[in-house]
Design an enzyme around this catalytic site. Structure first.
Site, PDB file in Angstrom:
ATOM      1  N   SER A  21       1.011  -1.190   0.101  1.00 34.90           N
ATOM      2  CA  SER A  21      -0.054   0.015  -0.255  1.00 34.90           C
ATOM      3  C   SER A  21       0.882   1.414  -0.129  1.00 34.90           C
ATOM      4  CB  SER A  21      -0.966   0.052   1.257  1.00 34.90           C
ATOM      5  OG  SER A  21      -1.764   1.068   1.418  1.00 34.90           O
ATOM      6  N   ASN A 128      -4.878  -0.753   8.611  1.00 35.10           N
ATOM      7  CA  ASN A 128      -3.638   0.097   8.974  1.00 35.10           C
ATOM      8  C   ASN A 128      -3.788   0.625  10.330  1.00 35.10           C
ATOM      9  OD1 ASN A 128      -1.147   1.428   9.045  1.00 35.10           O
ATOM     10  ND2 ASN A 128      -1.766   2.929   7.281  1.00 35.10           N
ATOM     11  N   CYS A 131       0.210   3.961  10.601  1.00 36.84           N
ATOM     12  CA  CYS A 131       0.829   4.993   9.591  1.00 36.84           C
ATOM     13  C   CYS A 131       1.366   5.773  10.617  1.00 36.84           C
ATOM     14  CB  CYS A 131      -0.318   5.504   8.997  1.00 36.84           C
ATOM     15  SG  CYS A 131       0.344   6.934   7.963  1.00 36.84           S
ATOM     16  N   LYS A 166      -2.348  -4.409  10.126  1.00 40.89           N
ATOM     17  CA  LYS A 166      -0.952  -4.052   9.695  1.00 40.89           C
ATOM     18  C   LYS A 166      -0.338  -3.538  10.839  1.00 40.89           C
ATOM     19  CE  LYS A 166       1.625  -1.731   6.143  1.00 40.89           C
ATOM     20  NZ  LYS A 166       1.613  -1.116   4.731  1.00 40.89           N
ATOM     21  N   ILE A 192       6.177  -5.375   8.308  1.00 42.59           N
ATOM     22  CA  ILE A 192       6.109  -4.225   9.027  1.00 42.59           C
ATOM     23  C   ILE A 192       5.473  -2.843   8.317  1.00 42.59           C
ATOM     24  CG2 ILE A 192       7.787  -4.840  10.801  1.00 42.59           C
ATOM     25  CD1 ILE A 192       9.898  -3.392   9.496  1.00 42.59           C
ATOM     26  N   THR A 194       6.366   1.359   8.294  1.00 38.20           N
ATOM     27  CA  THR A 194       7.585   1.955   8.152  1.00 38.20           C
ATOM     28  C   THR A 194       8.166   2.189   9.499  1.00 38.20           C
ATOM     29  OG1 THR A 194       6.355   4.136   7.854  1.00 38.20           O
ATOM     30  CG2 THR A 194       7.099   2.951   5.863  1.00 38.20           C
ATOM     31  N   GLY A 218      12.459   0.793   2.559  1.00 35.39           N
ATOM     32  CA  GLY A 218      13.565   0.476   1.598  1.00 35.39           C
ATOM     33  C   GLY A 218      14.653  -0.651   2.181  1.00 35.39           C
ATOM     34  N   GLY A 266       7.510  -2.913  -1.285  1.00 33.17           N
ATOM     35  CA  GLY A 266       7.078  -1.613  -1.049  1.00 33.17           C
ATOM     36  C   GLY A 266       8.009  -0.406  -1.875  1.00 33.17           C
TER      37      GLY A 266
END
Lengths: 303, 245
Positions: A21, A128, A131, A166, A192, A194, A218, A266
């Site tokens: 997402s 989620n 966030c 999530k 996970i 971020t 990343g 992602g």
């Protein structure tokens, strides 16, 4: 012949690869580039009850082997997703999509999920609660077992679709949070989200991101994600969608060995828009190299 | 959008920190002036969005300023080295709207995308006036190249060392049919105020994640709602943008 098929709470996927997402919009930017039906599924842009513009810019910063974003859940709102985005997606994606839902109160999560429950295109709801980019919402639920429990119960009460919660990695111990979701009736766990991060601009001597902090993702975060998926797999008997820093077929195998049934990709999509089809094409070769005939067989294999 | 490998065929400094790079490779995805490309640099996670100065069938020219570690590494690259890039990105300038005497206004590293625009307008028989704004003499680049195309060029410098002293708005001609611009936000804001009677398109700059519309990292609020600088822009009708005046 390599068998890539996996099953998430009854939802059969041709392969475990799911764009995560927020890195794949509602799909059709990528449908211009390749046939997105090669994907297992994808998790659409985090959607809330009301439309949101999100945070001021700059929203993006680079890090060694990764990036920080503070988009702040920009989305057109659940009603427009149902009336505009999903019909448009239907023309280019013939599989079930994962609905990623965010919110600011228990009622809002429930209402949003009740709306999406009627949509045949949605195979699974990813809630989620993690966030990091919106104030007074989301992550404050996701770092508190009581908050997770309340949201999970409220959502389960309004939908018959599988509900995956999530989780945020920005906690001391991930296990009690996964356990809270499981006890409240979640069908699976996604992790996970971020990691909270920051960069500072040497010219302005201020944080690069307007919101100061943002979500770090990343390849740099892969080891953190693997560790947490491994811990949750040991503690909770629910299927896991593993994500965090996955950018190659080898990363996918590693994530599944840690305990993931399916794997989200992602930030890699943002750097190489063809990352997911490349991973899917590479998987049989990597499987052959390590003597794997069926991906189902390796889930949790590292334990 | 296309992904390709590009070979550096020319790479020269234009000023102390502004470089011109000519790359050879597939330019078929480039369709209009004002688009940009996303360049991948070895050792850096995100690609760099760089505006396209000019292109033909075989080469693309970019002009960039060294502003951080990525562009610093890029400045060290040599002729013959290769770069991975996504091309054909963004919605550029609409030349159909120009009228006969369009005004093109560039500030600093906002100048490059106006070059192919001026070239395209001249090829269509228009008579563009180009205002190029810089801080001081040693920061000026490409004024002669615009003149060589056949455009009327006015240079402004903040310190008055070359051309008109002051900002680009101190050099606006009395008459023009349309205004195209790219430059820093304070310049665009001043230009918006000074050109309210006429139509125009402005190109915006923003930090980007993907560069092709997926991540919502570069959104701008407009009168029509949130828009992506990378995909819906970078060029927008100036009247659509929200201006705090």
């Amino acid at each position: 012949m390599a068998d890539l098929k996996v099953t998430l709470s009854g939802l059969e996927l041709d392969n475990p690869i799911i764009p995560a997402s927020g890195t794949f919009g509602y799909g059709y930017e990528f449908a211009e580039l390749y046939d997105i039906n090669v994907l297992g599924s994808f998790s659409f842009k985090g959607t809330t009850l009301e439309p949101r513009f999100g945070n001021p810019t700059p929203r993006i910063a680079e890090t060694p082997s990764g990036m920080i974003n503070a988009v702040g859940m920009q989305n057109p709102g659940i009603d427009r997703v149902i009336t505009e985005e999903l019909p448009r997606l239907k023309r280019c994606f013939h599989k079930k999509v994962i609905a990623n839902i965010g919110g600011f109160s228990v009622d809002e999560y429930a209402e949003c999920c009740a709306h999406i429950d009627k949509e045949d295109q949605v195979g699974l709801i990813e809630v989620n609660v993690s966030c990091p980019n919106v104030h007074n919402g989301c992550m404050s639920f996701g770092t508190d077992p009581l908050g997770i429990s309340a949201v999970t119960k409220a959502v389960k009460a309004v939908t018959s679709k599988p509900v995956y919660v999530k989780l945020s990695p920005n906690v001391t111990d991930i296990v009690p949070l996964a356990a809270a979701a499981a006890e409240a009736g979640a069908d699976g766990i996604s992790l996970i989200n971020t990691l909270l991060g920051m960069r500072i601009d040497l010219r302005t001597k201020k944080p690069v991101i307007a919101n100061k902090m943002g979500g770090f993702s990343g390849s740099a975060i892969l080891p953190v994600a693997l560790r947490m998926v491994y811990q949750v797999y040991e503690a909770v008997k629910l299927p896991i969608i593993g994500m965090g820093g996955v950018s190659t077929a080898r990363d996918v195998v590693e994530m599944m060995l840690a305990g993931a049934t399916a794997v989200e990709v992602g930030a890699a999509n943002l750097v190489d828009p063809w990352a997911c089809p490349k991973i899917i094409a590479d998987l049989p070769g990597v499987m052959a190299q390590y003597g794997i005939t069926s991906l189902k067989d390796i889930i949790g294999g590292a334990h | 959008m296309k992904q390709g490998i590009y070979t550096i065929v020319e790479h020269t400094p234009l000023t102390r920190d502004v470089y011109r790079m000519v790359l050879s490779g597939d330019t078929s995805a480039m369709t209009m002036p004002g688009q940009f490309m996303e360049i991948s640099l070895p050792g850096f996670f995100l690609r760099r969005p760089i505006s396209i100065c000019d292109y033909d069938e075989k080469t693309v020219t970019i002009i960039y300023k060294v502003v951080g570690q990525g562009t610093d590494a890029m400045a060290r690259m040599k002729k013959g080295e290769t770069l991975d890039a996504l091309t054909g990105l963004g919605h550029g300038f609409d030349v159909e709207k120009s009228g006969d005497e369009p005004l093109l206004v560039g500030g600093g590293v906002g100048v490059p995308p106006l070059y192919n625009l001026a070239k395209t307008l001249l090829a269509a028989g228009r008579k563009p006036t180009v205002i190029l704004g810089f801080n001081k003499a040693d920061e000026i680049f490409y004024a002669r190249e615009f003149e060589a195309l056949g455009a009327r060029v006015i240079v402004t410098t903040v310190d008055g060392s070359v051309g008109v002293k002051g900002f680009v708005t101190n050099a606006l001609p009395e008459r023009f049919s349309y205004v195209y611009s790219c430059g820093p936000m304070p310049m665009l804001r001043a230009l918006y105020r000074a050109t309210q009677g006429s139509g125009g398109q402005f190109s915006l700059e923003e930090r980007m994640g993907c560069g092709f519309g997926a991540c919502m990292g570069c959104s701008v609020m407009t009168k029509e709602g949130g828009r992506r600088v990378c995909k819906d822009g970078p060029v927008f009708d100036k009247e659509v943008l929200e201006w705090q005046i």
